[in-house]
Write a protein that holds these residues in place. Structure first.
Motif, mmCIF file in Angstrom:
data_model
loop_
_atom_site.group_PDB
_atom_site.id
_atom_site.type_symbol
_atom_site.label_atom_id
_atom_site.label_comp_id
_atom_site.label_asym_id
_atom_site.label_seq_id
_atom_site.Cartn_x
_atom_site.Cartn_y
_atom_site.Cartn_z
ATOM 1 N N ARG A 1 -7.827 10.665 5.370
ATOM 2 C CA ARG A 1 -8.504 9.577 4.647
ATOM 3 C C ARG A 1 -7.427 8.265 4.262
ATOM 4 N NH1 ARG A 1 -12.662 12.795 0.756
ATOM 5 N NH2 ARG A 1 -13.435 14.113 2.569
ATOM 6 N N ARG A 2 -6.504 8.651 3.930
ATOM 7 C CA ARG A 2 -5.315 7.668 3.567
ATOM 8 C C ARG A 2 -5.007 6.776 4.852
ATOM 9 N NH1 ARG A 2 -1.738 7.061 -0.727
ATOM 10 N NH2 ARG A 2 -0.365 5.379 -0.065
ATOM 11 N N ARG A 3 -4.920 7.530 5.981
ATOM 12 C CA ARG A 3 -4.434 6.984 7.146
ATOM 13 C C ARG A 3 -5.662 6.083 7.658
ATOM 14 N NH1 ARG A 3 -1.370 11.422 9.182
ATOM 15 N NH2 ARG A 3 -3.347 12.332 9.404
ATOM 16 N N GLU A 4 -6.634 6.536 7.471
ATOM 17 C CA GLU A 4 -7.810 5.734 8.001
ATOM 18 C C GLU A 4 -8.356 4.571 6.939
ATOM 19 O OE1 GLU A 4 -9.575 6.470 10.492
ATOM 20 O OE2 GLU A 4 -11.423 5.432 10.395
ATOM 21 N N MET A 5 -7.870 4.514 5.628
ATOM 22 C CA MET A 5 -7.991 3.598 4.585
ATOM 23 C C MET A 5 -6.995 2.522 5.055
ATOM 24 S SD MET A 5 -10.103 4.178 2.239
ATOM 25 C CE MET A 5 -9.767 3.218 0.461
ATOM 26 N N GLU A 6 -5.856 2.927 5.142
ATOM 27 C CA GLU A 6 -4.757 1.775 5.419
ATOM 28 C C GLU A 6 -5.132 1.217 6.812
ATOM 29 O OE1 GLU A 6 -0.883 1.771 3.815
ATOM 30 O OE2 GLU A 6 -1.216 3.800 2.713
ATOM 31 N N GLN A 7 -5.248 1.927 7.807
ATOM 32 C CA GLN A 7 -5.658 1.192 9.182
ATOM 33 C C GLN A 7 -6.798 0.314 8.856
ATOM 34 O OE1 GLN A 7 -4.507 2.482 12.391
ATOM 35 N NE2 GLN A 7 -5.524 0.447 12.898
ATOM 36 N N ALA A 8 -7.932 0.853 8.300
ATOM 37 C CA ALA A 8 -9.144 -0.069 8.218
ATOM 38 C C ALA A 8 -8.610 -1.450 7.153
ATOM 39 C CB ALA A 8 -10.229 0.528 7.536
ATOM 40 N N ILE A 9 -8.112 -0.965 6.075
ATOM 41 C CA ILE A 9 -7.776 -2.279 5.241
ATOM 42 C C ILE A 9 -7.059 -3.398 6.094
ATOM 43 C CG2 ILE A 9 -6.320 -2.734 3.341
ATOM 44 C CD1 ILE A 9 -7.407 -0.253 2.196
ATOM 45 N N SER A 10 -5.863 -2.790 6.962
ATOM 46 C CA SER A 10 -5.362 -3.627 7.442
ATOM 47 C C SER A 10 -5.986 -4.564 8.603
ATOM 48 C CB SER A 10 -4.013 -2.610 8.396
ATOM 49 O OG SER A 10 -3.503 -3.461 9.462
ATOM 50 N N THR A 11 -6.814 -3.679 9.281
ATOM 51 C CA THR A 11 -8.067 -4.301 10.199
ATOM 52 C C THR A 11 -8.549 -5.377 9.663
ATOM 53 O OG1 THR A 11 -7.984 -2.421 11.577
ATOM 54 C CG2 THR A 11 -9.710 -4.041 12.060
ATOM 55 N N GLN A 12 -9.295 -5.395 8.519
ATOM 56 C CA GLN A 12 -10.215 -6.327 7.647
ATOM 57 C C GLN A 12 -9.271 -7.448 7.007
ATOM 58 O OE1 GLN A 12 -13.345 -6.344 8.373
ATOM 59 N NE2 GLN A 12 -13.560 -4.391 9.449
ATOM 60 N N GLY A 13 -7.682 -6.847 6.954
ATOM 61 C CA GLY A 13 -7.100 -8.015 6.377
ATOM 62 C C GLY A 13 -7.247 -8.183 4.818
ATOM 63 N N LEU A 14 -7.555 -6.924 4.242
ATOM 64 C CA LEU A 14 -7.727 -6.682 2.700
ATOM 65 C C LEU A 14 -6.248 -6.470 2.231
ATOM 66 C CD1 LEU A 14 -10.892 -4.607 2.192
ATOM 67 C CD2 LEU A 14 -10.633 -7.151 2.310
ATOM 68 N N THR A 15 -6.247 -6.980 0.783
ATOM 69 C CA THR A 15 -4.697 -6.717 0.381
ATOM 70 C C THR A 15 -4.649 -5.563 -0.789
ATOM 71 O OG1 THR A 15 -4.816 -9.098 0.080
ATOM 72 C CG2 THR A 15 -3.195 -7.928 -1.081
ATOM 73 N N ILE A 16 -3.721 -4.544 -0.457
ATOM 74 C CA ILE A 16 -3.393 -3.380 -1.241
ATOM 75 C C ILE A 16 -2.270 -4.149 -2.316
ATOM 76 C CG2 ILE A 16 -2.132 -1.047 -1.390
ATOM 77 C CD1 ILE A 16 -3.124 -0.746 1.521
ATOM 78 N N ALA A 17 -2.693 -3.589 -3.843
ATOM 79 C CA ALA A 17 -1.648 -4.127 -4.535
ATOM 80 C C ALA A 17 -1.030 -3.122 -5.154
ATOM 81 C CB ALA A 17 -2.396 -4.567 -5.822
ATOM 82 N N GLY A 18 -1.272 -1.533 -4.616
ATOM 83 C CA GLY A 18 -0.556 -0.386 -5.184
ATOM 84 C C GLY A 18 -0.953 0.858 -4.459
ATOM 85 N N ARG A 19 -0.108 1.538 -3.945
ATOM 86 C CA ARG A 19 -0.413 2.738 -3.477
ATOM 87 C C ARG A 19 0.526 3.858 -3.661
ATOM 88 N NH1 ARG A 19 -0.004 0.125 2.724
ATOM 89 N NH2 ARG A 19 0.940 -1.580 1.577
ATOM 90 N N GLY A 20 0.297 4.995 -3.991
ATOM 91 C CA GLY A 20 1.063 5.869 -4.299
ATOM 92 C C GLY A 20 1.889 6.304 -3.298
ATOM 93 N N VAL A 21 3.195 6.296 -3.530
ATOM 94 C CA VAL A 21 4.172 7.039 -2.510
ATOM 95 C C VAL A 21 4.118 8.316 -1.875
ATOM 96 C CG1 VAL A 21 5.878 5.106 -3.379
ATOM 97 C CG2 VAL A 21 6.159 7.456 -4.204
ATOM 98 N N TYR A 22 3.612 9.051 -2.904
ATOM 99 C CA TYR A 22 3.654 10.680 -2.499
ATOM 100 C C TYR A 22 2.073 11.024 -2.085
ATOM 101 C CZ TYR A 22 2.787 11.908 -7.160
ATOM 102 O OH TYR A 22 2.060 11.987 -8.425
ATOM 103 N N GLY A 23 1.284 10.207 -2.440
ATOM 104 C CA GLY A 23 -0.037 10.546 -1.902
ATOM 105 C C GLY A 23 -1.094 9.914 -2.958
ATOM 106 N N GLY A 24 -1.871 10.968 -3.617
ATOM 107 C CA GLY A 24 -2.914 10.368 -4.528
ATOM 108 C C GLY A 24 -4.284 10.539 -3.639
ATOM 109 N N SER A 25 -5.210 9.791 -4.594
ATOM 110 C CA SER A 25 -6.437 9.762 -4.010
ATOM 111 C C SER A 25 -7.222 8.388 -4.213
ATOM 112 C CB SER A 25 -7.524 10.884 -4.551
ATOM 113 O OG SER A 25 -7.637 10.824 -5.853
ATOM 114 N N SER A 26 -6.477 7.488 -4.468
ATOM 115 C CA SER A 26 -6.827 6.068 -4.517
ATOM 116 C C SER A 26 -5.909 5.111 -4.125
ATOM 117 C CB SER A 26 -7.553 5.715 -5.983
ATOM 118 O OG SER A 26 -6.267 5.914 -6.820
ATOM 119 N N LEU A 27 -6.493 3.764 -3.853
ATOM 120 C CA LEU A 27 -5.695 2.753 -3.920
ATOM 121 C C LEU A 27 -6.023 1.560 -4.723
ATOM 122 C CD1 LEU A 27 -5.634 2.551 0.057
ATOM 123 C CD2 LEU A 27 -3.719 3.064 -1.122
ATOM 124 N N TRP A 28 -5.130 0.692 -5.156
ATOM 125 C CA TRP A 28 -5.307 -0.373 -6.201
ATOM 126 C C TRP A 28 -5.174 -1.478 -5.213
ATOM 127 C CZ3 TRP A 28 -7.154 -1.118 -10.595
ATOM 128 C CH2 TRP A 28 -6.804 -2.048 -11.429
#
Lengths: 487, 487
Positions: free
Chosen positions: A393-420
């Motif tokens: 899901r994280r891969r899919e999230m980052e992919q979609a966010i990049s495609t849509q041009g949204l901005t990630i403010a924080g992402r856990g370096v070892y994983g987690g279950s959310s993005l800021w």
């Protein structure tokens, strides 16, 4: 279920004949929704004996109620609430007179009105639930949990189920945590240094009650978990929010006079920042200089699929000043209400006494079920399965966010279950979230995570622990579209 | 279960070669009892990758540990903790350095050192357990409880099991309590006036936190339930114990300035006195004069086999000043940790917010299981069965007590599950209880129920909810003999 005869009382000073009182009692029970259509009334003999009235009084009351269609008589089997009786959909007894109590005076403190947002009850009905911290039925090993619960309900575990443990815990669960869970965080602790709590929230609450009052000063991260800020506010302490950066809480920003520091080093809540080792050491050094205690909330450490999590801050603590809080809410399910805390023996001893006064102990059955689930290896398998799914899901999230041009403010370096996340310049995340409700998209606005009156309005959290991978890209596309519409 | 590779960490500044560090890590795990004989070590390849060392380093460490009999190699299947390794019986990690924390300063309050007696863990091994408030496996409907628990673990109830309810409760349980339980006590309440708690203890605790602080004055009954007195003492309020008489708490003895009154009118704890209707009305009138709130702890009302219990004090309350506390601990089992409180909406709203801050909510699964057990009628059947058994035991108790010439100081007029006893003149019930331990008889000394330094030493409580009827007469005979020996 028949209506219990014990629920009928005659009021000694009620007006009207006895028969009228009996009639009224039953009619009121029906009109308020307390009695449901089809429920059986006590026999006239039983009710008469119970109330101390003659049987004919009850019989006449019943007959009258049948005539008015409140009851129906079914031959020799007795009287039932009529299927066509005016039964309301919910039980709502008649309102009483206004209270004679001035509650604003009677209560020594208010607890309502905090920042903790109310999550929608119906989040499961959202098509794109970017909700945080709930259970995904497709990932939770429900079958083995049931097996373990059944075993914990067995004859052999009768005492573990039913006994009043008083201030004690299930030794099986404590031993598992000591031998298997804490070593994963680099922590070695004896059973006397471990207390089982009703979730991490309960551990934080106990800690605040023991360490804080109006004369104490505490630091929390800003932004932070709103329920934690609320409970610290209740303590009346001087609460100093310290703005976090990309590495979490900056030790040098902790003000003089601080006695207790609340932190989430592994995975800052909500920005997901991970505190590097050098800063952890600096934080402990700062705490030592201040002679402050550190409360480490190590939630979600299990969700490490990108990199190995660093050992807990507690594992570096040589002074006994770190109190470690863990939880099974994220890795099992939040309705379980099971967490634990680790600290020095004098602290845990007092925490145990306070917990006993508050609630005695977490229910034996859930402690034992969790102990079985953990020790039979189901927990580890589930963590592996969850990590795999979260990774996808994280891969899919980052992919979609990049495609849509949204901005990630924080992402856990070892994983987690959310993005800021950060909204487009000028877009209020509260308005964004409100607009997305119509699109069946649930996101969490960021403002409630911040302290004080001037809260940044440009952040939001996207959880991916409950949304199916296949829906992520459409969900993100909808967020992007709604953001553009608000520009 | 194999030993998880994630529990191994190399310390960056540890002395010795890497091989020596790996060896020491494993040896310490065995010597502390963390690893058990027969547990499998990670493969050398996995451990090496995890620690970031060469595989030969791990292999050499393992070989050395085999030579020292810490590990045994089982051909191609890997390395295991040796069956003859020096594994201690319990996990006891090496003690750390002494804390650098001055806990007497760090803690704002002490919670240990209260009056609540510790019941022996092994009470089930007593032949004559006159213990109070525990579960009798022969009376509890374990089979149907399991059925209900299974149903509550089903797919249909997944949300009720796993969801974070936040500040809410299981609506099924609340509705049952409103429609069926409270009407038995003459109380009508809407769901907004009911809060589920982690047992009655938790309800009392919430109440004390909301209504009391150092500036408030509260009355408790004397004698009273020690755990209640302890939690009220924590609040720091002026606590005024008022001596009860044969009718319970005397309203005229409640001092001026009292703001909160804690009482057990149905069945005084521990004397078992039942408050007559006239005194209940006088108590409410006194509370109105003082503008005080009344906390009614209505424990054990279900155990009525001699006479119909009077309606609860709350049913007479027209001012909204009574807060009613109920529990399923005595009628189901204490390890369940499930109770409830009923009060005016402004009070329950604040209690709900405080509970959410403390622990969010009682676990969903136990709420749903109880809701099924209640609504399927199992609870009512169980109460009938328990009442019948308690009635038999009560007859046997009174018979044996009369035969042996012991003195009853208080007995519940409608039933209950205990008698309040008086020792022969001059016999200390603490010494009596201690002496009886050798006779496999467990009784509860009365002194901890009393407040203050001068506690009457001549009372004890005899519970009969866990002792089989057939053993009562011998148990009572032993108490009588021990009493005579102490004269």
């Amino acid at each position: 279920m028949p209506i219990a005869v014990e629920t009928f009382f005659l009021s000694p000073d009620a007006p009207g004949t006895l028969q009228a009182q009996v009639q009224q009692m039953i009619a009121e029970g029906i009109l308020s929704g307390r009695f449901h259509a089809g429920e059986k009334l006590p026999s006239s003999r039983r009710l008469a004996a119970h109330l101390g009235v003659s049987r004919i009084t009850v019989t006449l009351a019943y007959t009258e109620l049948v005539a008015n269609d409140y009851l129906s008589a079914r031959g020799r089997s007795g009287y039932y609430v009529s299927d066509t009786a005016p039964v309301p959909p919910v039980y709502s007894p008649q309102p009483r007179n206004a209270d004679r109590v001035d509650w604003s005076h009677a209560l020594v403190q208010r607890f309502t009105g905090g920042d903790t947002p109310v999550k929608p009850k119906d989040w499961r009905s959202f098509r794109y639930p970017f909700i945080y911290g709930q259970t995904d039925p497709t990932l939770f090993d429900h079958a083995n949990w049931r097996q373990c619960a059944m075993r914990a309900l067995g004859q052999k575990d009768f005492a573990a189920l039913t006994d009043d443990y008083n201030d004690r815990d299930d030794p099986l669960l404590v031993e598992y945590i000591a031998r298997h869970t804490l070593p994963r965080r680099g922590i070695s602790a004896r059973p006397e240094e471990i207390l089982i709590t009703l979730g991490a929230q309960n551990a934080l609450w106990l800690t605040s009650r023991m360490l804080l009052n109006q004369r104490r000063q505490a630091v929390i991260e800003d932004p932070s978990y709103p329920a934690q800020r609320d409970l610290l506010t209740h303590s009346g302490c001087r609460l100093m929010p310290v703005r976090v950066d990309a590495d979490g809480l900056p030790p040098e920003a902790i003000p003089e006079g601080t006695e207790v520091i609340f932190t989430t080093p592994s995975h800052q809540c909500p920005t997901t920042a991970t505190m590097p080792l050098a800063r952890r050491q600096a934080l402990l050094a700062r705490a030592r200089t201040l002679d402050a205690l550190v409360i480490e909330d190590d939630y979600e450490f299990e969700m490490a699929f990108l990199a190995r999590p660093s050992p807990a801050l507690k594992s570096l603590d040589e002074d006994g000043r770190v109190i470690y809080v863990g939880s099974f809410s994220k890795s099992l399910f939040p309705g379980l209400r099971l967490g634990y805390m680790v600290g020095s023996e004098p602290f845990i001893r007092e925490a145990r006494a306070l917990r006993a006064a508050m609630l005695r102990h977490p229910p034996g059955h859930i402690q034992r079920t969790a102990a079985y689930f953990l020790s039979l290896g189901h927990y580890d398998s589930q963590i592996r399965r969850m990590s795999q799914a979260l990774h996808d899901r994280r891969r899919e999230m980052e992919q979609a966010i990049s495609t849509q041009g949204l901005t990630i403010a924080g992402r856990g370096v070892y994983g987690g279950s959310s993005l800021w996340m950060q909204t487009p310049e000028g877009v209020d995340s509260g308005r964004l979230a409100a607009r997305l409700l119509d699109e069946s998209v649930y996101i969490e606005p960021g403002a409630p995570f911040f302290a004080g009156p001037e809260r940044p309005r440009g952040y939001y959290r996207l959880g991916y622990s409950s949304i199916p991978t296949a829906r992520i890209s459409e969900g993100i596309a909808r967020i992007a579209a709604a953001g553009r519409a608000l520009l």
